[in-house]
Design an enzyme around this catalytic site. Structure first.
Site, PDB file in Angstrom:
ATOM      1  CG  ASP A   1      -0.397  -0.182   2.509  1.00  0.00           C
ATOM      2  OD1 ASP A   1       0.824  -0.405   2.587  1.00  0.00           O
ATOM      3  OD2 ASP A   1      -1.138  -0.117   3.506  1.00  0.00           O
TER       4      ASP A   1
HETATM    5  C1  LAN Z   1       3.687  -1.067  10.072  1.00  0.00           C
HETATM    6  C2  LAN Z   1       3.476   0.353   9.782  1.00  0.00           C
HETATM    7  C3  LAN Z   1       2.743   0.663   8.545  1.00  0.00           C
HETATM    8  C4  LAN Z   1       1.773  -0.396   8.131  1.00  0.00           C
HETATM    9  C5  LAN Z   1       0.773   0.075   7.051  1.00  0.00           C
HETATM   10  C6  LAN Z   1       1.436   0.662   5.815  1.00  0.00           C
HETATM   11  C7  LAN Z   1      -0.139   1.150   7.639  1.00  0.00           C
HETATM   12  C8  LAN Z   1      -0.098  -1.099   6.652  1.00  0.00           C
HETATM   13  O1  LAN Z   1      -1.096  -0.689   5.764  1.00  0.00           O
HETATM   14  C9  LAN Z   1       0.747  -2.261   6.201  1.00  0.00           C
HETATM   15  C10 LAN Z   1       1.673  -2.749   7.313  1.00  0.00           C
HETATM   16  C11 LAN Z   1       2.600  -1.665   7.847  1.00  0.00           C
HETATM   17  C12 LAN Z   1       3.714  -1.467   6.850  1.00  0.00           C
HETATM   18  C13 LAN Z   1       3.283  -2.047   9.160  1.00  0.00           C
HETATM   19  C14 LAN Z   1       3.632  -3.452   9.452  1.00  0.00           C
HETATM   20  C15 LAN Z   1       4.094  -3.765  10.893  1.00  0.00           C
HETATM   21  C16 LAN Z   1       4.961  -2.679  11.500  1.00  0.00           C
HETATM   22  C17 LAN Z   1       6.202  -2.522  10.660  1.00  0.00           C
HETATM   23  C18 LAN Z   1       4.137  -1.389  11.462  1.00  0.00           C
HETATM   24  C19 LAN Z   1       2.856  -1.426  12.245  1.00  0.00           C
HETATM   25  C20 LAN Z   1       5.045  -0.443  12.212  1.00  0.00           C
HETATM   26  C21 LAN Z   1       5.629  -1.314  13.352  1.00  0.00           C
HETATM   27  C22 LAN Z   1       5.349  -2.782  12.980  1.00  0.00           C
HETATM   28  C23 LAN Z   1       6.517  -3.700  13.367  1.00  0.00           C
HETATM   29  C24 LAN Z   1       6.106  -5.127  13.112  1.00  0.00           C
HETATM   30  C25 LAN Z   1       6.896  -3.436  14.818  1.00  0.00           C
HETATM   31  C26 LAN Z   1       7.833  -4.387  15.431  1.00  0.00           C
HETATM   32  C27 LAN Z   1       7.090  -5.418  16.130  1.00  0.00           C
HETATM   33  C28 LAN Z   1       7.047  -6.694  15.766  1.00  0.00           C
HETATM   34  C29 LAN Z   1       5.883  -7.522  16.162  1.00  0.00           C
HETATM   35  C30 LAN Z   1       8.108  -7.327  14.951  1.00  0.00           C
END
Ligand code: LAN
Length: 734
Positions: free
Chosen positions: A451
């Site tokens: 996205d």
């Molecule tokens: C994110 C941030 C952005 C988010 C969106 C783009 C909003 C979504 O539409 C797709 C997934 C994504 C890219 C996403 C995936 C998981 C992340 C990277 C996070 C929520 C930010 C932090 C998280 C990450 C997994 C944090 C570390 C924790 C773990 C469980 C490994």
């Protein structure tokens, strides 16, 4: 147990805030403190003052009081332009999770990576700022206290230099003991404690580094897992296999006495492996996982040394590849920190890659209203900028000369952030093609997301199609590359059901849902594979549709993909007409994406082709207005997957609901008016909006804060209203 709500809130500074400067280079955000006695080279910018909570009235004075949506949107745009960073992107706080800073502090303690005094003071301030009302910390800033949150952040503060009799620590310790003490910490916490030498490796289930050497066709091979899960367990397995453990120090000996209910020497470690406090438990182990652990733990006692070494070597190779591809930023904060530890252990403290890791710690440290924290990624640069641009364009800002520079600078930054090349030998490291895609944060990180690619592309197309003043252009070929990436991420080829095809996050869906039975994390849900999501599917549909309106490239495939995408969104609708949002709070977020997808596919009330799903979706929104005419949801909705109203309407939820209804041209103006009035009422006189409840989420259980949302979505909704209904008395001056 009580939890905090909303924020970040400004708390008392621990350093002289006027001496902090934020530098933004190609999206890389770094905070630096100008030492006392040294004269600053430049005054603070509006952005710096704003995020630190200092007086910004000289930059952003009160604007004429708006009486229409158009005027309010204009005020909002003016305000937001002043927050654009010097490199063209929008920067902001991306805190919320409370299990990140402790891991970093532990690794820096072990590897002798110093924090500056000012960083230390501001990190201490942060943890004090986000303490729960009765003390202690939860999984995230709006969560009730847990063993995970209390134990890790307690340790973090001790390592940062607080004495055990500090009132915050006294409260946290009491709570931690009340919750049963640190033996009941979930597995990721057990990992950190073992690394720090305040817990025995024996008290952890086998992390089985050997899994990386098994044949890739096995469904349980990590290459089938969600990249975040894969990249976290990769370096974790290394540390486990190599038993990387901090040198015992006085502080470590003291901690052993402080965090447990029982005396350290009396703990029966092997009995603690599955001991997880009830306050922490979100995804209990399945019987399959418990059975697997039974055998794996038995194997660990007799494991083959040579297979272990071979496995560690393979893991190390993967870690090196990720460090190289991401310039030591890695995909996220946990893998970054653990990989830093592994590189220190294996390559030594003066190895250039370890030094780069140390340098890249800054990228994750954000100084917000409430202090310094490690952020969820190295920022949300692309995500915020892509939405900001769509907001500007949605408000018709390209028609106003004063926003030309803002738009042009953002365009240049977007151009620079599109990934130019695939990582070398990417498939060997289970990566997919990324050339042409957009990342969530920066080009340096380089992990693209479906996205983010879609919204990055939408923003670029909106600019290039409507602004004749751009100083650069992204050539056709590069736009086509973004399409190549999006089509390569479709799940069609991976056996996903033909009746519909949703988009996953960073990669295609590579494994079956059954793998979730092996989720070992205890605190997160849905982390094992990359699932398809309504939001991502909608973003991709919108981007592909927008692109194919003006370009002929791969048109047939696009046609198929968007058609199957919409089928997927229809199928995901719940009986009551709602859509669960996985990355925002919660059903209003889902509804916004779902209804935008219908609109992108030209299903609208004014086209007289509304489908049953759309009617039900709109009705759900109409029925879930709060008494004040707006919308508002609490974070708990994400956890329990049921609608949970907030005490009062929230501007961001209200904006999402309005955007959804307007996208499909929902005809009942009274419903829209109610929401628009809320947004008009809440806006500050300088064009900013209040920060209300937390609006981001991941893995069902953890909240995350998007600072930009409170500005972008309300203004976008106001602008859309003014553009769509120019004759309405609330839209424009008649
Ligand atoms: C994110 C941030 C952005 C988010 C969106 C783009 C909003 C979504 O539409 C797709 C997934 C994504 C890219 C996403 C995936 C998981 C992340 C990277 C996070 C929520 C930010 C932090 C998280 C990450 C997994 C944090 C570390 C924790 C773990 C469980 C490994």
């Amino acid at each position: 147990m009580q939890r905090n709500r909303g924020g970040p809130y400004k708390t008392e500074a621990a350093t002289d805030l006027t001496r902090w400067r934020l530098t933004n280079v190609e999206g890389r955000q770094t905070w630096e403190y100008i030492p006392e006695g040294e004269a600053p080279k430049r005054p603070q910018t509006m952005l710096e003052k704003h995020v630190l909570g200092l007086d910004t009235s000289e930059f952003a004075p009160d604007l004429p009081t708006p009486s229409t949506a158009e005027e309010a949107a204009y005020n909002g745009l003016q305000f937001y332009s002043k927050l654009q960073a010097e490199d063209g992107h929008w920067a902001g706080d991306y805190g919320g999770p409370l299990f990140l800073t402790p891991g970093l502090v532990i690794v820096c303690y072990i590897t002798n990576t110093p924090f500056t005094d000012e960083q230390t003071k501001e990190m201490i301030r942060y943890l004090k700022s986000v303490e729960c009302p009765d003390g202690g910390w939860g999984l995230h800033t709006e969560g009730p206290p847990t063993v995970f949150g209390c134990a890790l952040n307690y340790i973090c503060l001790r390592l940062l230099g607080l004495p055990p009799d500090d009132p915050v620590l006294i409260r946290a310790r009491a709570l931690l003991h009340k919750l049963g003490g640190a033996t009941g910490i979930p597995s990721w916490g057990k990992f950190w404690l073992a690394v720090l030498n305040v817990y025995k490796w024996e008290g952890i289930h086998n992390l089985f580094p050997e899994i990386w050497t098994l044949p890739e066709w096995l469904p349980i091979h990590p290459s089938h897992m969600w990249c975040h899960c894969r990249q976290v367990y990769l370096p974790m397995a290394y540390c486990y296999g190599a038993r990387i453990t901090a040198k015992e120090t006085d502080l470590i000996r003291e901690l052993r006495e402080e965090i447990y209910v029982e005396s350290y020497d009396s703990i029966e470690w092997s009995k603690q492996r599955s001991n997880v406090a009830s306050a922490d438990l979100y995804s209990p182990h399945s019987w399959i996982l418990d059975t697997a652990y039974y055998f794996l733990d038995w194997y660990e006692m007799y494991h083959s040394k040579s297979w272990r070494q071979k496995s560690l070597d393979k893991i190390y190779e993967h870690i090196c590849a990720d460090d190289e591809f991401t310039k030591c930023i890695s995909i996220g904060p946990i893998s970054k920190t653990i990989q830093m530890l592994v590189r220190w252990h294996r390559d030594g403290p003066s190895h250039p890659v370890f030094l780069l890791h140390q340098d890249r710690v800054k990228d994750y440290l954000w100084l917000g209203l409430d202090g310094m924290k490690m952020t969820g990624t190295n920022g949300s640069q692309l995500w915020d900028t892509a939405f900001a641009i769509q907001m500007y364009m949605g408000c018709g800002a390209n028609k106003r000369k004063e926003f030309r520079d803002t738009l042009d600078n953002a365009h240049a930054w977007l151009k620079l952030t599109q990934i130019p090349e695939n990582p070398p030998e990417y498939s060997k490291f289970y990566r997919q093609m990324s050339r042409g895609g957009f990342p969530f944060s920066t080009k340096d990180c380089g992990w693209i997301v479906a996205d983010c690619t879609a919204d990055g592309l939408k923003a670029v197309l909106a600019l290039q199609e409507n602004c004749d003043f751009l100083s650069q252009e992204i050539p056709e070929e590069q736009l086509n590359q973004a399409i190549d990436v999006l089509l390569s991420m479709s799940n069609l080829l991976y056996g996903y059901s033909w009746v519909g095809m949703g988009y996953a996050t960073y990669e295609t869906k590579r494994g079956g849902k059954m793998l979730e039975m092996l989720n070992p994390s205890e605190v997160f849900g849905d982390i094992m594979i990359d699932y398809p999501y309504v939001e991502l599917t909608s973003s991709v549909i919108q981007a592909l549709k927008k692109f194919s309106n003006k370009h002929a490239y791969r048109n047939m495939e696009i046609l198929w993909t968007v058609h199957l995408g919409l089928q997927y969104i229809k199928r995901e609708q719940r009986k009551d007409g709602s859509w669960y949002g996985s990355w925002g709070v919660c059903f209003t977020y889902g509804a916004w994406f779902a209804l935008e997808a219908f609109a992108a596919m030209s299903f609208r009330y004014d086209y007289n082709n509304v489908t049953e799903e759309m009617k039900k979706g709109c009705q759900w929104l109409v029925d879930h207005r709060l008494h004040d005419g707006g919308w508002g949801e609490n974070f708990e909705a994400c956890e329990i997957k049921e609608y949970v109203p907030a005490k009062k309407s929230q501007t961001v939820n209200t904006a999402w609901a309005l955007m959804a209804l307007m996208a499909v041209r929902y005809p009942d103006m009274e419903v829209l008016e109610g929401g628009i009035k809320i947004l008009l009422k809440r806006q500050y006189s300088n064009g900013d909006f209040p920060q209300e409840n937390i609006m981001g989420v991941f893995n069902k259980s953890c909240a995350i804060h998007y600072e930009s949302y409170r500005n972008i979505f309300p203004v976008w909704a106001l602008g859309r209203f003014a553009e769509l209904y120019p004759d309405h008395r609330l839209a424009r001056k008649q």
